[in-house]
Scaffold this motif. Structure first.
Motif, PDB file in Angstrom:
ATOM      1  N   PHE A   1      20.497 -12.079  19.573  1.00 15.10           N
ATOM      2  CA  PHE A   1      20.825 -13.215  18.461  1.00 15.10           C
ATOM      3  C   PHE A   1      19.932 -13.341  17.471  1.00 15.10           C
ATOM      4  CE2 PHE A   1      21.879 -17.377  17.100  1.00 15.10           C
ATOM      5  CZ  PHE A   1      22.877 -17.124  16.604  1.00 15.10           C
ATOM      6  N   PRO A   2      19.829 -12.864  16.290  1.00 17.12           N
ATOM      7  CA  PRO A   2      18.986 -13.033  15.152  1.00 17.12           C
ATOM      8  C   PRO A   2      19.269 -14.198  14.465  1.00 17.12           C
ATOM      9  CG  PRO A   2      19.616 -10.762  14.949  1.00 17.12           C
ATOM     10  CD  PRO A   2      20.620 -11.532  16.060  1.00 17.12           C
ATOM     11  N   VAL A   3      18.472 -15.292  14.423  1.00 22.04           N
ATOM     12  CA  VAL A   3      18.830 -16.498  13.711  1.00 22.04           C
ATOM     13  C   VAL A   3      18.621 -16.266  12.080  1.00 22.04           C
ATOM     14  CG1 VAL A   3      18.022 -18.967  13.587  1.00 22.04           C
ATOM     15  CG2 VAL A   3      17.772 -17.819  15.748  1.00 22.04           C
ATOM     16  N   GLN A   4      19.915 -16.730  11.655  1.00 20.26           N
ATOM     17  CA  GLN A   4      20.016 -16.687  10.347  1.00 20.26           C
ATOM     18  C   GLN A   4      19.633 -18.011   9.807  1.00 20.26           C
ATOM     19  OE1 GLN A   4      23.816 -15.155   9.381  1.00 20.26           O
ATOM     20  NE2 GLN A   4      23.518 -13.047  10.200  1.00 20.26           N
ATOM     21  N   TYR A   5      20.191 -19.093  10.070  1.00 16.42           N
ATOM     22  CA  TYR A   5      20.036 -20.404   9.599  1.00 16.42           C
ATOM     23  C   TYR A   5      19.917 -21.564  10.863  1.00 16.42           C
ATOM     24  CZ  TYR A   5      21.255 -24.390   6.294  1.00 16.42           C
ATOM     25  OH  TYR A   5      21.321 -25.310   5.415  1.00 16.42           O
ATOM     26  N   VAL A   6      19.117 -22.379  10.395  1.00 16.33           N
ATOM     27  CA  VAL A   6      19.046 -23.588  11.487  1.00 16.33           C
ATOM     28  C   VAL A   6      19.853 -24.808  10.531  1.00 16.33           C
ATOM     29  CG1 VAL A   6      17.468 -25.332  12.265  1.00 16.33           C
ATOM     30  CG2 VAL A   6      16.708 -23.144  12.059  1.00 16.33           C
ATOM     31  N   ILE A   7      20.774 -25.425  11.584  1.00 21.15           N
ATOM     32  CA  ILE A   7      21.683 -26.428  11.209  1.00 21.15           C
ATOM     33  C   ILE A   7      21.339 -28.040  11.446  1.00 21.15           C
ATOM     34  CG2 ILE A   7      24.048 -27.174  11.381  1.00 21.15           C
ATOM     35  CD1 ILE A   7      24.985 -24.292  11.592  1.00 21.15           C
ATOM     36  N   ARG A   8      20.988 -28.512  10.850  1.00 20.48           N
ATOM     37  CA  ARG A   8      20.669 -30.076  11.264  1.00 20.48           C
ATOM     38  C   ARG A   8      21.312 -30.820  10.335  1.00 20.48           C
ATOM     39  NH1 ARG A   8      14.469 -31.336  12.253  1.00 20.48           N
ATOM     40  NH2 ARG A   8      15.524 -33.021  13.037  1.00 20.48           N
ATOM     41  N   PRO A   9      22.389 -31.364  10.522  1.00 21.03           N
ATOM     42  CA  PRO A   9      23.198 -32.018   9.612  1.00 21.03           C
ATOM     43  C   PRO A   9      22.712 -33.651   9.284  1.00 21.03           C
ATOM     44  CG  PRO A   9      24.519 -32.030  11.629  1.00 21.03           C
ATOM     45  CD  PRO A   9      23.194 -30.921  11.582  1.00 21.03           C
ATOM     46  N   GLN A  10      22.117 -33.984  10.449  1.00 20.85           N
ATOM     47  CA  GLN A  10      21.361 -35.278  10.291  1.00 20.85           C
ATOM     48  C   GLN A  10      22.311 -36.680   9.900  1.00 20.85           C
ATOM     49  OE1 GLN A  10      17.810 -34.575   8.462  1.00 20.85           O
ATOM     50  NE2 GLN A  10      16.633 -34.418  10.212  1.00 20.85           N
ATOM     51  N   THR A  11      23.532 -36.498  10.319  1.00 22.54           N
ATOM     52  CA  THR A  11      24.834 -37.609   9.789  1.00 22.54           C
ATOM     53  C   THR A  11      24.738 -38.497  11.031  1.00 22.54           C
ATOM     54  OG1 THR A  11      26.433 -36.092  10.635  1.00 22.54           O
ATOM     55  CG2 THR A  11      25.816 -35.597   8.682  1.00 22.54           C
ATOM     56  N   ALA A  12      25.262 -39.572  10.903  1.00 15.02           N
ATOM     57  CA  ALA A  12      25.677 -40.886  11.767  1.00 15.02           C
ATOM     58  C   ALA A  12      26.418 -40.128  12.835  1.00 15.02           C
ATOM     59  CB  ALA A  12      26.328 -41.794  11.142  1.00 15.02           C
ATOM     60  N   GLU A  13      27.125 -39.304  12.539  1.00 12.33           N
ATOM     61  CA  GLU A  13      28.272 -38.577  13.482  1.00 12.33           C
ATOM     62  C   GLU A  13      27.333 -37.407  14.647  1.00 12.33           C
ATOM     63  OE1 GLU A  13      32.541 -36.101  13.844  1.00 12.33           O
ATOM     64  OE2 GLU A  13      31.310 -36.532  11.939  1.00 12.33           O
ATOM     65  N   HIS A  14      26.236 -36.979  13.746  1.00 10.36           N
ATOM     66  CA  HIS A  14      25.651 -35.921  14.500  1.00 10.36           C
ATOM     67  C   HIS A  14      24.146 -36.277  14.391  1.00 10.36           C
ATOM     68  CE1 HIS A  14      29.409 -33.581  15.426  1.00 10.36           C
ATOM     69  NE2 HIS A  14      29.620 -33.729  14.170  1.00 10.36           N
ATOM     70  N   PRO A  15      23.595 -37.187  14.801  1.00 15.05           N
ATOM     71  CA  PRO A  15      22.173 -37.673  14.530  1.00 15.05           C
ATOM     72  C   PRO A  15      21.320 -36.701  15.272  1.00 15.05           C
ATOM     73  CG  PRO A  15      23.011 -39.199  16.159  1.00 15.05           C
ATOM     74  CD  PRO A  15      24.070 -38.363  15.746  1.00 15.05           C
ATOM     75  N   ASP A  16      21.645 -35.876  16.349  1.00 12.79           N
ATOM     76  CA  ASP A  16      20.533 -35.326  17.072  1.00 12.79           C
ATOM     77  C   ASP A  16      21.017 -33.709  17.149  1.00 12.79           C
ATOM     78  OD1 ASP A  16      19.080 -37.545  17.720  1.00 12.79           O
ATOM     79  OD2 ASP A  16      20.230 -38.122  19.268  1.00 12.79           O
ATOM     80  N   TYR A  17      21.842 -33.420  16.370  1.00 16.34           N
ATOM     81  CA  TYR A  17      22.534 -32.147  16.384  1.00 16.34           C
ATOM     82  C   TYR A  17      21.283 -31.010  15.651  1.00 16.34           C
ATOM     83  CZ  TYR A  17      25.693 -28.236  16.002  1.00 16.34           C
ATOM     84  OH  TYR A  17      26.385 -26.999  16.245  1.00 16.34           O
ATOM     85  N   ARG A  18      21.192 -29.903  16.468  1.00 13.62           N
ATOM     86  CA  ARG A  18      20.075 -28.923  15.996  1.00 13.62           C
ATOM     87  C   ARG A  18      20.878 -27.684  16.405  1.00 13.62           C
ATOM     88  NH1 ARG A  18      14.917 -28.673  14.166  1.00 13.62           N
ATOM     89  NH2 ARG A  18      13.645 -26.548  14.573  1.00 13.62           N
ATOM     90  N   GLY A  19      21.364 -26.817  15.772  1.00 10.27           N
ATOM     91  CA  GLY A  19      22.146 -25.457  16.059  1.00 10.27           C
ATOM     92  C   GLY A  19      21.524 -24.362  15.335  1.00 10.27           C
ATOM     93  N   TYR A  20      21.582 -23.313  15.894  1.00  8.37           N
ATOM     94  CA  TYR A  20      21.041 -22.027  15.298  1.00  8.37           C
ATOM     95  C   TYR A  20      22.164 -21.052  15.082  1.00  8.37           C
ATOM     96  CZ  TYR A  20      17.019 -24.421  17.130  1.00  8.37           C
ATOM     97  OH  TYR A  20      16.133 -25.316  17.727  1.00  8.37           O
ATOM     98  N   ALA A  21      22.497 -20.692  13.818  1.00  6.86           N
ATOM     99  CA  ALA A  21      23.563 -20.071  13.450  1.00  6.86           C
ATOM    100  C   ALA A  21      23.180 -18.492  13.261  1.00  6.86           C
ATOM    101  CB  ALA A  21      24.103 -20.463  12.125  1.00  6.86           C
ATOM    102  N   GLY A  22      24.155 -17.619  13.278  1.00  3.18           N
ATOM    103  CA  GLY A  22      23.810 -16.205  13.191  1.00  3.18           C
ATOM    104  C   GLY A  22      24.973 -15.509  13.874  1.00  3.18           C
ATOM    105  N   GLN A  23      24.774 -14.449  13.655  1.00  2.00           N
ATOM    106  CA  GLN A  23      25.821 -13.210  14.307  1.00  2.00           C
ATOM    107  C   GLN A  23      25.072 -12.304  15.445  1.00  2.00           C
ATOM    108  OE1 GLN A  23      26.680  -9.380  12.316  1.00  2.00           O
ATOM    109  NE2 GLN A  23      28.970  -9.997  12.529  1.00  2.00           N
ATOM    110  N   ILE A  24      26.026 -12.488  16.592  1.00  2.00           N
ATOM    111  CA  ILE A  24      25.598 -11.899  17.853  1.00  2.00           C
ATOM    112  C   ILE A  24      25.477 -10.454  17.560  1.00  2.00           C
ATOM    113  CG2 ILE A  24      25.834 -11.663  20.362  1.00  2.00           C
ATOM    114  CD1 ILE A  24      27.304 -14.125  20.248  1.00  2.00           C
ATOM    115  N   THR A  25      24.367  -9.588  17.367  1.00  2.00           N
ATOM    116  CA  THR A  25      24.536  -8.115  16.989  1.00  2.00           C
ATOM    117  C   THR A  25      25.036  -7.309  18.381  1.00  2.00           C
ATOM    118  OG1 THR A  25      22.118  -7.925  17.561  1.00  2.00           O
ATOM    119  CG2 THR A  25      22.836  -8.421  15.350  1.00  2.00           C
TER     120      THR A  25
END
Length: 457
Positions: free
Chosen positions: A236-260
């Motif tokens: 799983f190569p990481v393409q993008y780090v997702i950190r919305p930092q919104t009131a709904e998702h204050p601690d969300y930290r996801g790693y987006a990409g395509q499973i090769t």
């Protein structure tokens, strides 16, 4: 058995598998005519496309439509009657969907075949029955072997011009199969055809009753698509780090990409490379909703149990089957650019979603396809279309697989750091090890390794 063709329902289309294949052949072997015949006879040509071909054929003084024009899309190609660029076409039958790459036959466009065959699961190599196996035929077989294409079809074309003689076909098939076996090609299927007349392309030939095998389309429809990405070790190569930092998702930290490749599950222990930090998969988001399992080639967002420093270019892999991390990369390459590749050259190496600085430390050999697989030891440079071996030193560690194990995470590109031009396509590992045919020569890379200031890794 006659191939099934005709109108396809949406339900049939969704139920079919996808086969990516490439065609290759020497100039005037009839490759574009074969592809045009395949599209025409399988009813995969729209009416306006056929009308355009008929008009273009009339302008050129031809009485019948030239089906080669269905794939020769560039103006220069139509004028010269040759294929220059890779032409991609999509078509489907009730049995299977297809993406074909029609690649050029000229020696100077060998690099285009590398592009077209890099994702192919099958390669169709054409041979003119009058000429037999020629140097460019061997070159195309070598490229198919280099790129680990699992299935190769030898289409012996223009059988009508040799009287549909079985001994001619048998001799060519035996010679090509023996050569392909020496390259490590796992499977060759030989089919006698006449692309111009349509013999054994979509419908069986009435003039070659001595041949009892499949037509080209029947073989394309039934060949097993053996490379199951979901069965390979997960990558799983990481393409993008997702950190919305919104009131709904204050601690969300996801790693987006395509499973090769492979399959990932919530709870799997994984390692983040090249750092080597370990953690577990805490969650998987796919199409905006949480799932327990995901597999290649899905695009997903991974959530990890620990707060690690993960960024674009990192690779997430199962801890028990993680690739080795190295700064010394030995690979087989095809040089794609007119500017030669030399020892001491400073390049950028793009692997999956990661790009790092690298230096060409050594050119062990160049493969001389005009003399079988002879090695020219220590060449001064790799010229355009050359296939050879390189040794690279990277500025940062790379988690790279052997290309024989993974065509996705075992491949890379060398890029000019000045203007971003793609220079070379690389396959980690050695495709053509030195044999008794290897030509002796001096290896001298030490002098060219000088002047590496700022790039000495």
């Amino acid at each position: 058995m006659t191939s099934t063709s005709g109108p396809i329902t949406a339900e049939q289309l969704l139920a079919t598998t996808l086969l990516r294949f490439a065609t290759a052949g020497s100039v005037d072997d009839g490759k574009s005519t074969l592809v045009g015949r395949l599209l025409h006879d399988s009813k995969s040509v729209l009416a306006d496309q056929l009308e355009a071909v008929e008009r273009a054929s009339q302008v050129r003084g031809q009485a019948a439509p030239d089906l080669a024009l269905l794939t020769d899309g560039l103006r220069a190609e139509r004028e010269q009657g040759i294929t220059i660029d890779v032409a991609y076409r999509y078509f489907a039958t009730p049995r299977r969907r297809f993406i074909l790459a029609d690649t050029p036959g000229h020696v100077q466009y060998t690099r285009n075949m590398v592009t077209g065959a890099s994702t192919a699961e099958l390669a169709v190599v054409l041979v003119d029955a009058r000429n037999g196996v020629v140097e460019q035929t061997r070159r195309h077989a070598a490229v198919a072997a280099l790129l680990r294409v699992p299935h190769v079809v030898l289409a012996v074309n223009k059988m009508d011009l040799v009287g549909y003689a079985e001994p001619v076909f048998a001799r060519i098939a035996a010679e090509f199969t023996a050569y392909a076996a020496s390259l490590g090609v796992p499977e060759v299927t030989a089919i006698p055809i006449s692309a111009l007349a349509g013999d054994n392309v979509v419908e069986p030939s009435a003039t070659m009753d001595w041949y009892g095998g499949p037509t080209v389309l029947e073989h394309l429809e039934t060949v097993p698509v053996s490379h199951d990405l979901a069965a390979c070790p997960p990558r799983f190569p990481v393409q993008y780090v997702i950190r919305p930092q919104t009131a709904e998702h204050p601690d969300y930290r996801g790693y987006a990409g395509q499973i090769t490749s492979g399959l990932l599950r919530v709870g799997d222990p994984v390692t983040v490379l090249p750092s080597g930090r370990t953690t577990t998969i805490a969650g998987i988001d796919a199409l905006g909703r949480p799932v327990d399992t995901a597999w290649a080639p899905q695009s997903v967002t991974l959530l990890l149990a620990d707060d690690l420093d993960v960024s674009r270019g990192d690779l997430i892999a199962p801890t028990a089957a993680a690739p080795a991390v190295t700064q010394d990369v030995r690979a087989t390459v095809c040089h794609l650019h007119e500017r030669p590749l030399r020892v001491g050259e400073r390049v950028l190496l793009k692997h999956a979603t990661r790009t790092v600085k690298a230096i060409v430390k050594e050119l062990p050999y160049r493969v001389d396809l005009s003399r079988g697989l002879a090695h020219e030891r220590g060449p001064a440079a790799l010229e355009v279309n050359d296939i050879g071996a390189v040794v690279l030193r990277t500025a940062e560690p790379l988690p790279i697989d052997a290309y024989a194990d993974s065509r996705l995470t075992g491949s890379f590109l060398l890029i000019d750091p000045a203007d971003g031009t793609t220079l070379t396509a690389g396959m980690a590992g050695e495709a053509f090890p030195e044999s008794a045919q290897g030509a002796a020569g001096a290896e001298d890379g030490a002098a060219a390794q000088a002047d590496d200031a700022g790039w000495d890794f």
